[in-house]
Design an enzyme around this catalytic site. Structure first.
Site: not given
Length: 334
Positions: A27, A54, A209, A216, A295
């Protein structure tokens, strides 16, 4: 940043772990990924989680390059084995001795490291004898290629059987990596009690989640452009189960609670999972360095009991608690 012991081991890890599941090698560009890793280091994060599957190995390569200048002994690096990697041949997945031995060598090569701190069985392999898997992990530890062994998304019965065999093989399973959030609590009834009994901690993924608990996404409104819910590469599929008006509407009721604590909703979500004493760390990812800085503010937060109760009341019956959903579908081709 606060630090916690991983299971019954003597290994301390940061209670916020930087993970690169949907970001590195896919990404975000490599230079941005490196900036995110640096932001994590600057914030006191010492623990980093990745997996061979990944981006088909690219995520490990990016993480290894980003950490190359750091003192290795000051870091805790986790990776995983199970998923289909490489040219995707018949033995390029699972927990056979062959795949584990080749998997750890491949991961170390991509990371540019001599060892990982925690090597995790990414899923349970129903097609390989558990004795074979556990013995292979024991040999990985004896070879000094991994210091500790953990698992991911195993059921309570699988944890008990695995730990019994691990003790016979001369090591201990120290952790389980499940999905866990205020909306997804399937581990609470069986996995957490078993883990406490066995001396294992939870290394939880998706504490927000899939971003839904950040607030948002709003009911009746399209997902913001560039968000995970619009990512056709995989993010949209993983988040779809939470994207109902009922869930999104109830999540909005958490905003006043976050405000009372002086937190953003994303920080509240992370702090919530860290209230569980069996959780050693919460995995967070980032596509921008500033997300990491936000975070980490969840570290050390104590949510009063009355506010934990209000969170339960706000979310009500949209919370998934069914322990049968602990186990993910078998991902290894027959």
């Amino acid at each position: 940043m606060d630090y916690r012991f991983l299971g019954a081991s003597g290994l301390k890890i940061s209670e916020i772990t930087y993970g690169n599941w949907l970001t590195h090698g896919s990404q975000v560009e490599n230079d941005v990924a490196t900036e995110c890793v640096q932001a994590a280091l600057d914030a006191g994060i010492t623990t980093f989680d990745t997996a061979d599957v990944y981006a088909n190995g690219a995520a490990e390569e990016v993480l290894g390059a980003a950490l190359k200048s750091q003192r290795r002994e000051s870091l805790e690096v986790f990776t995983k084995v199970f998923g289909l990697v490489g040219p995707k041949g018949p033995n390029d997945c699972g927990l056979s001795r062959k795949h584990i031995m080749e998997g750890i060598n491949g991961s170390l090569s991509r990371l540019g490291m001599d060892y990982v701190d925690l090597y995790q069985a990414h899923r349970y392999d129903h097609q390989t004898p558990l004795e074979e898997t556990i013995q292979a992990f024991a040999d990985v530890v004896r070879a000094g290629k991994a210091l500790y062994i953990g698992v991911s998304e195993w059921s309570a019965s699988q944890l008990r059987e695995g730990q019994a065999l691990a003790k016979q093989a001369g090591f201990l399973l120290v952790s389980n990596q499940p999905q866990y959030s205020a909306l997804w609590r399937v581990i609470e009834a069986e996995v957490v009690p078993a883990s406490k009994e066995l001396g294992m901690s939870q290394v939880v993924w998706s504490p927000m989640a899939q971003g839904v608990l950040s607030g948002k996404y709003r009911p009746g409104q399209p997902a913001p452009e560039g968000s995970r819910a619009t990512d056709e590469k995989g993010g949209k599929k993983t988040i779809s189960g939470f994207m109902t008006d009922d869930v999104l509407g109830r999540v909005q009721q958490l905003e006043p609670i976050a405000d009372e604590l002086g937190l953003k909703m994303s920080q509240l979500a992370i702090a919530w999972v860290l209230q569980n004493e069996n959780v050693a760390t919460a995995l967070v990812g980032a596509s921008r360095p500033e997300q990491v800085a936000e975070n980490v503010k969840a570290s050390g937060v104590e949510i009063p009991t009355e506010l934990m109760t209000r969170i339960d009341e706000a979310l009500g019956d949209v919370v998934e608690r069914d322990p049968a959903k602990t186990v993910s579908p078998e991902q290894r081709p027959a």
